[in-house]
Scaffold this motif. Structure first.
Motif, PDB file in Angstrom:
ATOM      1  N   PRO A   5     -48.228 -39.369 -57.125  1.00 54.83           N
ATOM      2  CA  PRO A   5     -49.015 -40.598 -57.124  1.00 54.83           C
ATOM      3  C   PRO A   5     -50.107 -40.643 -56.053  1.00 54.83           C
ATOM      4  O   PRO A   5     -50.893 -41.581 -56.004  1.00 54.83           O
ATOM      5  N   TYR A   6     -50.160 -39.620 -55.214  1.00 53.23           N
ATOM      6  CA  TYR A   6     -51.169 -39.579 -54.153  1.00 53.23           C
ATOM      7  C   TYR A   6     -52.155 -38.441 -54.379  1.00 53.23           C
ATOM      8  O   TYR A   6     -52.427 -37.640 -53.494  1.00 53.23           O
ATOM      9  N   GLN A   7     -52.716 -38.398 -55.585  1.00 52.33           N
ATOM     10  CA  GLN A   7     -53.803 -37.471 -55.895  1.00 52.33           C
ATOM     11  C   GLN A   7     -55.013 -37.849 -55.034  1.00 52.33           C
ATOM     12  O   GLN A   7     -55.118 -38.976 -54.563  1.00 52.33           O
ATOM     13  N   PRO A   8     -55.962 -36.934 -54.843  1.00 51.45           N
ATOM     14  CA  PRO A   8     -57.121 -37.228 -53.983  1.00 51.45           C
ATOM     15  C   PRO A   8     -57.873 -38.517 -54.336  1.00 51.45           C
ATOM     16  O   PRO A   8     -58.329 -39.219 -53.437  1.00 51.45           O
ATOM     17  N   LEU A   9     -57.979 -38.857 -55.602  1.00 51.65           N
ATOM     18  CA  LEU A   9     -58.696 -40.073 -55.981  1.00 51.65           C
ATOM     19  C   LEU A   9     -57.979 -41.344 -55.540  1.00 51.65           C
ATOM     20  O   LEU A   9     -58.589 -42.414 -55.489  1.00 51.65           O
ATOM     21  N   GLU A  10     -56.692 -41.228 -55.221  1.00 53.38           N
ATOM     22  CA  GLU A  10     -55.939 -42.401 -54.755  1.00 53.38           C
ATOM     23  C   GLU A  10     -56.565 -42.972 -53.481  1.00 53.38           C
ATOM     24  O   GLU A  10     -56.530 -44.183 -53.253  1.00 53.38           O
ATOM     25  N   PRO A  29     -36.702 -51.157 -56.889  1.00 54.58           N
ATOM     26  CA  PRO A  29     -36.476 -49.907 -56.156  1.00 54.58           C
ATOM     27  C   PRO A  29     -37.582 -48.881 -56.432  1.00 54.58           C
ATOM     28  O   PRO A  29     -38.036 -48.751 -57.570  1.00 54.58           O
ATOM     29  N   VAL A  30     -38.002 -48.159 -55.407  1.00 56.11           N
ATOM     30  CA  VAL A  30     -39.024 -47.142 -55.579  1.00 56.11           C
ATOM     31  C   VAL A  30     -38.581 -45.810 -54.971  1.00 56.11           C
ATOM     32  O   VAL A  30     -37.908 -45.769 -53.940  1.00 56.11           O
ATOM     33  N   SER A  31     -38.948 -44.777 -55.660  1.00 54.67           N
ATOM     34  CA  SER A  31     -38.740 -43.417 -55.181  1.00 54.67           C
ATOM     35  C   SER A  31     -40.048 -42.676 -55.406  1.00 54.67           C
ATOM     36  O   SER A  31     -40.523 -42.581 -56.533  1.00 54.67           O
ATOM     37  N   ILE A  32     -40.622 -42.214 -54.334  1.00 54.86           N
ATOM     38  CA  ILE A  32     -41.929 -41.555 -54.381  1.00 54.86           C
ATOM     39  C   ILE A  32     -41.747 -40.107 -53.970  1.00 54.86           C
ATOM     40  O   ILE A  32     -41.066 -39.812 -52.990  1.00 54.86           O
ATOM     41  N   GLN A  33     -42.369 -39.216 -54.726  1.00 57.01           N
ATOM     42  CA  GLN A  33     -42.402 -37.811 -54.333  1.00 57.01           C
ATOM     43  C   GLN A  33     -43.850 -37.365 -54.321  1.00 57.01           C
ATOM     44  O   GLN A  33     -44.587 -37.616 -55.278  1.00 57.01           O
ATOM     45  N   THR A  34     -44.252 -36.714 -53.244  1.00 60.13           N
ATOM     46  CA  THR A  34     -45.651 -36.324 -53.075  1.00 60.13           C
ATOM     47  C   THR A  34     -45.750 -35.091 -52.193  1.00 60.13           C
ATOM     48  O   THR A  34     -44.792 -34.723 -51.507  1.00 60.13           O
ATOM     49  N   LYS A  35     -46.909 -34.481 -52.202  1.00 55.95           N
ATOM     50  CA  LYS A  35     -47.250 -33.440 -51.232  1.00 55.95           C
ATOM     51  C   LYS A  35     -48.232 -33.989 -50.208  1.00 55.95           C
ATOM     52  O   LYS A  35     -48.585 -33.310 -49.257  1.00 55.95           O
ATOM     53  N   SER A  36     -48.683 -35.212 -50.423  1.00 56.05           N
ATOM     54  CA  SER A  36     -49.803 -35.753 -49.659  1.00 56.05           C
ATOM     55  C   SER A  36     -49.380 -36.633 -48.486  1.00 56.05           C
ATOM     56  O   SER A  36     -48.521 -37.496 -48.622  1.00 56.05           O
ATOM     57  N   PHE A  49     -39.546 -52.659 -48.784  1.00 62.33           N
ATOM     58  CA  PHE A  49     -38.604 -52.613 -49.905  1.00 62.33           C
ATOM     59  C   PHE A  49     -37.179 -52.512 -49.377  1.00 62.33           C
ATOM     60  O   PHE A  49     -36.924 -51.870 -48.370  1.00 62.33           O
ATOM     61  N   SER A  50     -36.253 -53.137 -50.090  1.00 56.80           N
ATOM     62  CA  SER A  50     -34.852 -52.989 -49.686  1.00 56.80           C
ATOM     63  C   SER A  50     -34.278 -51.653 -50.165  1.00 56.80           C
ATOM     64  O   SER A  50     -33.266 -51.193 -49.642  1.00 56.80           O
ATOM     65  N   ASP A  51     -34.916 -51.039 -51.159  1.00 58.59           N
ATOM     66  CA  ASP A  51     -34.446 -49.759 -51.683  1.00 58.59           C
ATOM     67  C   ASP A  51     -35.659 -48.880 -51.983  1.00 58.59           C
ATOM     68  O   ASP A  51     -36.256 -48.975 -53.052  1.00 58.59           O
ATOM     69  N   ALA A  52     -36.024 -48.059 -51.012  1.00 61.08           N
ATOM     70  CA  ALA A  52     -37.170 -47.163 -51.183  1.00 61.08           C
ATOM     71  C   ALA A  52     -36.872 -45.839 -50.525  1.00 61.08           C
ATOM     72  O   ALA A  52     -36.180 -45.770 -49.507  1.00 61.08           O
ATOM     73  N   GLU A  53     -37.407 -44.796 -51.115  1.00 60.15           N
ATOM     74  CA  GLU A  53     -37.304 -43.467 -50.522  1.00 60.15           C
ATOM     75  C   GLU A  53     -38.583 -42.708 -50.817  1.00 60.15           C
ATOM     76  O   GLU A  53     -39.255 -42.966 -51.817  1.00 60.15           O
ATOM     77  N   VAL A  54     -38.905 -41.787 -49.911  1.00 58.58           N
ATOM     78  CA  VAL A  54     -40.077 -40.944 -50.088  1.00 58.58           C
ATOM     79  C   VAL A  54     -39.643 -39.505 -49.880  1.00 58.58           C
ATOM     80  O   VAL A  54     -39.024 -39.166 -48.871  1.00 58.58           O
ATOM     81  N   GLY A  55     -39.992 -38.678 -50.850  1.00 58.54           N
ATOM     82  CA  GLY A  55     -39.763 -37.247 -50.749  1.00 58.54           C
ATOM     83  C   GLY A  55     -41.083 -36.531 -50.621  1.00 58.54           C
ATOM     84  O   GLY A  55     -42.071 -36.923 -51.247  1.00 58.54           O
ATOM     85  N   VAL A  56     -41.104 -35.506 -49.803  1.00 57.16           N
ATOM     86  CA  VAL A  56     -42.301 -34.697 -49.656  1.00 57.16           C
ATOM     87  C   VAL A  56     -41.950 -33.269 -50.070  1.00 57.16           C
ATOM     88  O   VAL A  56     -40.942 -32.721 -49.634  1.00 57.16           O
ATOM     89  N   THR A  57     -42.788 -32.701 -50.923  1.00 55.61           N
ATOM     90  CA  THR A  57     -42.577 -31.348 -51.424  1.00 55.61           C
ATOM     91  C   THR A  57     -43.027 -30.318 -50.400  1.00 55.61           C
ATOM     92  O   THR A  57     -44.150 -30.384 -49.894  1.00 55.61           O
TER      93      THR A  57
END
Length: 186
Positions: A5-10, A29-36, A49-57
């Motif tokens: 979801p964090y492509q350069p145009l974001e 609830p949100v779960s985000i995975q990105t390289k950015s 958020f009460s339920d959020a996580e972020v993963g980075v590749t």
């Protein structure tokens, strides 16, 4: 999403930020995975958020390989720093170690897992390199100029059927040393 979801145009359009604001209205609830590292821009929303996580590749700690195979993606250091900053904000984080590049050696894993543990991530999600249609052709073109790396990829993807078993076993062993949960992605 089914893509980062964090492509350069974001950076310009802020669509992910807008979506997060809408989801926050209902504390969905949100779960985000990105390289950015651009995800850091939205930590003010994500942290609410009460339920959020972020993963980075992270596919390797070798930034030269990252430049070759992921030339538009942020450096490995920026990715690890992103996880650290999010973790320091109290946001649940994980590292998606995948696909693990075939150049990763079993002997490298103690240092890799140690580096991952220093970020504050609570989990490592691990995956091997899956050769779906067109993937090998793309990799082969990128690695053509680096014969040594191409040979390692070829041997470990087509000949050494135990490579990923050994890698997964060592990741599991090293992760337990640091209290990190490990899961296989697929």
């Amino acid at each position: 999403t089914v893509t980062d979801p964090y492509q350069p145009l974001e950076k310009k359009y802020c669509l992910t930020r807008f979506c997060l604001k809408q989801l926050l209205k209902h504390d969905f609830p949100v779960s985000i995975q990105t390289k950015s590292n651009l995800v850091l821009r939205d930590k003010d929303i994500i942290s609410r958020f009460s339920d959020a996580e972020v993963g980075v590749t992270v596919t390797t700690l070798n930034d030269d390989e990252r430049k070759l195979l992921e030339p538009q993606a942020p450096s490995i250091e920026k990715r690890l720093d992103t996880i650290k900053k999010l973790s320091d904000e109290g946001i649940k984080t994980y590292i998606f170690f995948g696909p693990v590049y075939p150049t990763v050696e079993v002997k490298d894993l103690p240092e890799i897992i140690k580096r991952f543990s220093e970020t504050g991530a609570s989990m490592i999600l691990v995956d091997s390199l899956h050769l779906k249609k067109g993937v090998w052709e793309s990799i082969n073109k990128k690695l053509f100029s680096n014969q040594k790396t191409l040979e390692i990829f070829t041997r470990r993807l087509f000949e050494d059927k135990n490579y990923y078993t050994l890698i997964f076993d060592e990741i599991d062993k090293q992760s337990r040393r640091y209290g990190l949960r490990v899961e296989k992605a697929f």
